[in-house]
Design a protein around this motif. Sequence first.
Motif, PDB file in Angstrom:
ATOM      1  N   ASN A 109       5.889   1.923 -16.761  1.00 43.33           N
ATOM      2  CA  ASN A 109       6.018   3.103 -17.441  1.00 43.33           C
ATOM      3  C   ASN A 109       4.904   4.028 -16.920  1.00 43.33           C
ATOM      4  N   ILE A 110       4.959   5.238 -16.386  1.00 46.80           N
ATOM      5  CA  ILE A 110       4.041   6.061 -15.785  1.00 46.80           C
ATOM      6  C   ILE A 110       3.987   7.301 -16.319  1.00 46.80           C
ATOM      7  N   MET A 111       2.873   7.972 -16.223  1.00 43.13           N
ATOM      8  CA  MET A 111       2.568   9.536 -16.827  1.00 43.13           C
ATOM      9  C   MET A 111       1.458   9.922 -16.022  1.00 43.13           C
ATOM     10  N   ASP A 112       1.674  11.280 -15.533  1.00 38.42           N
ATOM     11  CA  ASP A 112       0.614  12.058 -14.672  1.00 38.42           C
ATOM     12  C   ASP A 112       0.147  13.038 -15.424  1.00 38.42           C
ATOM     13  N   ILE A 113      -1.172  12.947 -15.859  1.00 35.60           N
ATOM     14  CA  ILE A 113      -1.529  14.044 -16.719  1.00 35.60           C
ATOM     15  C   ILE A 113      -2.996  14.747 -15.957  1.00 35.60           C
ATOM     16  N   LYS A 114      -2.682  16.069 -15.703  1.00 39.84           N
ATOM     17  CA  LYS A 114      -3.815  16.719 -14.838  1.00 39.84           C
ATOM     18  C   LYS A 114      -4.869  17.151 -15.867  1.00 39.84           C
ATOM     19  N   ILE A 115      -6.116  16.809 -15.818  1.00 33.71           N
ATOM     20  CA  ILE A 115      -7.206  17.031 -16.739  1.00 33.71           C
ATOM     21  C   ILE A 115      -7.936  18.421 -16.386  1.00 33.71           C
ATOM     22  N   GLY A 116      -8.219  19.085 -17.262  1.00 40.20           N
ATOM     23  CA  GLY A 116      -9.085  20.121 -17.338  1.00 40.20           C
ATOM     24  C   GLY A 116      -8.304  21.677 -17.575  1.00 40.20           C
ATOM     25  N   ARG A 117      -8.944  22.412 -18.215  1.00 39.93           N
ATOM     26  CA  ARG A 117      -8.484  23.879 -18.348  1.00 39.93           C
ATOM     27  C   ARG A 117      -8.444  24.589 -17.325  1.00 39.93           C
ATOM     28  N   GLN A 118      -9.415  24.447 -16.256  1.00 39.91           N
ATOM     29  CA  GLN A 118      -9.483  25.111 -15.004  1.00 39.91           C
ATOM     30  C   GLN A 118      -8.901  24.084 -14.185  1.00 39.91           C
ATOM     31  N   THR A 119      -7.854  24.367 -13.400  1.00 39.73           N
ATOM     32  CA  THR A 119      -7.039  23.641 -12.230  1.00 39.73           C
ATOM     33  C   THR A 119      -7.312  24.152 -10.965  1.00 39.73           C
ATOM     34  N   TRP A 120      -8.233  25.001 -10.611  1.00 40.44           N
ATOM     35  CA  TRP A 120      -8.543  25.472  -9.180  1.00 40.44           C
ATOM     36  C   TRP A 120     -10.218  25.450  -9.016  1.00 40.44           C
ATOM     37  N   GLY A 121     -10.557  25.268  -7.739  1.00 40.16           N
ATOM     38  CA  GLY A 121     -11.860  25.119  -7.499  1.00 40.16           C
ATOM     39  C   GLY A 121     -12.510  26.394  -7.226  1.00 40.16           C
ATOM     40  N   PRO A 122     -13.855  26.542  -7.219  1.00 39.09           N
ATOM     41  CA  PRO A 122     -14.620  27.743  -6.906  1.00 39.09           C
ATOM     42  C   PRO A 122     -14.127  28.747  -5.740  1.00 39.09           C
ATOM     43  N   ASP A 123     -13.639  27.983  -4.786  1.00 41.81           N
ATOM     44  CA  ASP A 123     -13.041  28.620  -3.448  1.00 41.81           C
ATOM     45  C   ASP A 123     -11.498  29.385  -3.809  1.00 41.81           C
ATOM     46  N   ALA A 124     -11.077  29.337  -4.946  1.00 44.49           N
ATOM     47  CA  ALA A 124      -9.797  29.538  -5.096  1.00 44.49           C
ATOM     48  C   ALA A 124      -9.629  31.215  -5.467  1.00 44.49           C
ATOM     49  N   PRO A 125      -8.818  31.851  -4.493  1.00 41.74           N
ATOM     50  CA  PRO A 125      -8.439  33.210  -4.739  1.00 41.74           C
ATOM     51  C   PRO A 125      -8.061  33.629  -6.193  1.00 41.74           C
ATOM     52  N   VAL A 126      -8.352  34.871  -6.565  1.00 41.22           N
ATOM     53  CA  VAL A 126      -7.756  35.548  -7.809  1.00 41.22           C
ATOM     54  C   VAL A 126      -6.312  35.006  -8.120  1.00 41.22           C
ATOM     55  N   ALA A 127      -5.350  35.389  -7.180  1.00 43.67           N
ATOM     56  CA  ALA A 127      -3.769  35.136  -7.252  1.00 43.67           C
ATOM     57  C   ALA A 127      -3.625  33.747  -7.849  1.00 43.67           C
ATOM     58  N   LYS A 159       0.800  -1.249  -0.042  1.00 41.75           N
ATOM     59  CA  LYS A 159      -0.058  -0.064  -0.031  1.00 41.75           C
ATOM     60  C   LYS A 159       0.941   1.186   0.093  1.00 41.75           C
ATOM     61  N   LEU A 160       0.447   2.168  -0.425  1.00 41.66           N
ATOM     62  CA  LEU A 160       0.956   3.750  -0.381  1.00 41.66           C
ATOM     63  C   LEU A 160       0.410   4.571   0.496  1.00 41.66           C
ATOM     64  N   LEU A 161       1.279   5.274   1.121  1.00 40.73           N
ATOM     65  CA  LEU A 161       0.780   6.419   2.250  1.00 40.73           C
ATOM     66  C   LEU A 161       0.911   7.751   1.370  1.00 40.73           C
ATOM     67  N   LYS A 162      -0.058   8.414   1.261  1.00 43.66           N
ATOM     68  CA  LYS A 162      -0.229   9.928   0.727  1.00 43.66           C
ATOM     69  C   LYS A 162      -0.152  10.870   1.761  1.00 43.66           C
ATOM     70  N   PRO A 163       0.611  11.769   1.878  1.00 39.05           N
ATOM     71  CA  PRO A 163       0.663  12.829   2.934  1.00 39.05           C
ATOM     72  C   PRO A 163      -0.680  13.531   2.729  1.00 39.05           C
ATOM     73  N   PHE A 164      -1.357  13.728   3.904  1.00 36.68           N
ATOM     74  CA  PHE A 164      -2.449  14.523   3.896  1.00 36.68           C
ATOM     75  C   PHE A 164      -2.332  15.844   3.777  1.00 36.68           C
ATOM     76  N   GLN A 165      -3.101  16.628   2.786  1.00 42.35           N
ATOM     77  CA  GLN A 165      -2.708  17.924   2.368  1.00 42.35           C
ATOM     78  C   GLN A 165      -3.470  18.920   3.367  1.00 42.35           C
ATOM     79  N   LYS A 166      -2.938  20.119   3.631  1.00 38.96           N
ATOM     80  CA  LYS A 166      -3.446  20.873   4.860  1.00 38.96           C
ATOM     81  C   LYS A 166      -5.032  21.236   4.160  1.00 38.96           C
ATOM     82  N   PRO A 167      -5.841  21.213   5.190  1.00 39.28           N
ATOM     83  CA  PRO A 167      -7.147  21.504   4.928  1.00 39.28           C
ATOM     84  C   PRO A 167      -7.468  22.900   4.497  1.00 39.28           C
ATOM     85  N   PRO A 168      -8.389  23.056   3.393  1.00 37.95           N
ATOM     86  CA  PRO A 168      -9.406  22.054   3.026  1.00 37.95           C
ATOM     87  C   PRO A 168      -9.041  20.895   2.089  1.00 37.95           C
ATOM     88  N   LYS A 169      -7.789  20.839   1.528  1.00 44.42           N
ATOM     89  CA  LYS A 169      -7.571  19.857   0.472  1.00 44.42           C
ATOM     90  C   LYS A 169      -7.479  18.560   0.979  1.00 44.42           C
TER      91      LYS A 169
END
Length: 337
Positions: free
Chosen positions: A146-164, A75-85
């Motif tokens: 052989n692995i590849m990570d591709i992030k999907i979406g033109r928008q990569t921020w949630g509705p809660d994201a600040p403008v910056a 199994k893998l252990l993924k570090p828990f990201q800071k809330p709210p993520k």
Amino acid sequence: MSDPRPSGVLTSPAASSAPASSPTAPGTDLRVLFRSQVSVEELKAVLMPFEAQIAGHGSAQADGQHAFLKHKDGKLLKPFQKPPKGTREVAFYRGVQASDEPDDVAIRAWIPRFHGTENIGQVDGLTSGEQFLVLDDVLEGLSSPNIMDIKIGRQTWGPDAPVAKRDHEDRKYPGTKAPLGFSVLGIIIHRIKDGHAQGESIKYDRTFGTSLKTEDVQTIPKVYFDVDNTGLVPALVEVVVSQMKALLAVFERQRKYLIYASSILFAYDAEVVRQYLVDQDRARLARGVNLKLIDFAHVFPSEGQPDENFVSGLKNLIGVFESFLPEESRLPPVKSD
Ligand SMILES: O=P(O)(O)O[C@@H]1[C@@H](OP(=O)(O)O)[C@H](OP(=O)(O)O)[C@H](O)[C@H](OP(=O)(O)O)[C@H]1OP(=O)(O)O
Ligand SMILES: Nc1ncnc2c1ncn2[C@@H]1O[C@H](COP(=O)(O)OP(=O)(O)O)[C@@H](O)[C@H]1O
């Protein structure tokens, strides 16, 4: 990469989602292991750095701190990201796994199995723990992944994201994110040479994806399938495309989630491809390919709407892979109903 192995252990039953009577034998189950006070040496014997982490917090291409860990049991252990993520990601995994709703049942097949959370920390009387999600490893069972990570979406921020944050995200991966709706975060391949898949790996970090020009997107399958070295193996590309289309069909139907900044983690076994080139066993080739959706830090309720951002990015990505196939091997389009 610095050694991310923990220096001690903090037992934390409250943080674990495991039932109190976890049935697995002591020494093989994370929850059992972390409930008893074990020494640093014992802990180091079962937890290892996870060398195949392409991107994300703690990866070699970030700061190398708070990285993923691999348990001896696979199994893998993924570090828990800071809330709210982190809280959002755990809620998503728990919700999808516990639900009988058709959207959740369909999505469940496309995400790693989640085994709850665990804390690891200092054993010094005054403990400060680090929390992890315990997940199935998408690469499990692949001898030369052989692995590849591709992030999907033109928008990569949630509705809660600040403008910056929105502006910063929107400027990244300019050749693919804005024009096509996906971002290549990294690739790791094992080259087949002299009739065997090599142990040594070749890594393409995020600069591959950030410097990629729109007109050069065909470089993605060319690099990932190591075509200059292996030649084009249409059967392999077909299996990957058919899995992408099956994932697309799920997301065209589902009306429950808007999933921003999640990635498709592509994995296939270079050793299985090598065997396929010898014996043309397509069934084994198909078993050597695994695609999963990962990273759910920015998942929001869709309130009945389709996730257009995800769907359009994935469609464009499928287009890139399909146009890489010879005309005669292209698969029919997926029907959405
Ligand atoms: O610089 P930031 O703060 O936007 O860091 C990004 C992370 O945001 P966070 O700090 O957690 O809010 C961001 O995390 P999220 O997607 O917001 O979870 C990514 O890790 C991003 O890298 P990439 O776009 O995947 O290459 C990270 O971007 P880079 O460090 O690659 O620029
Ligand atoms: N379940 C998994 N199996 C195998 N590798 C994984 C898994 N989840 C993540 N990874 C690896 O870890 C990296 C970062 O994962 P991610 O969930 O995106 O982290 P972060 O939330 O820090 O961005 C991925 O690029 C991939 O290489």
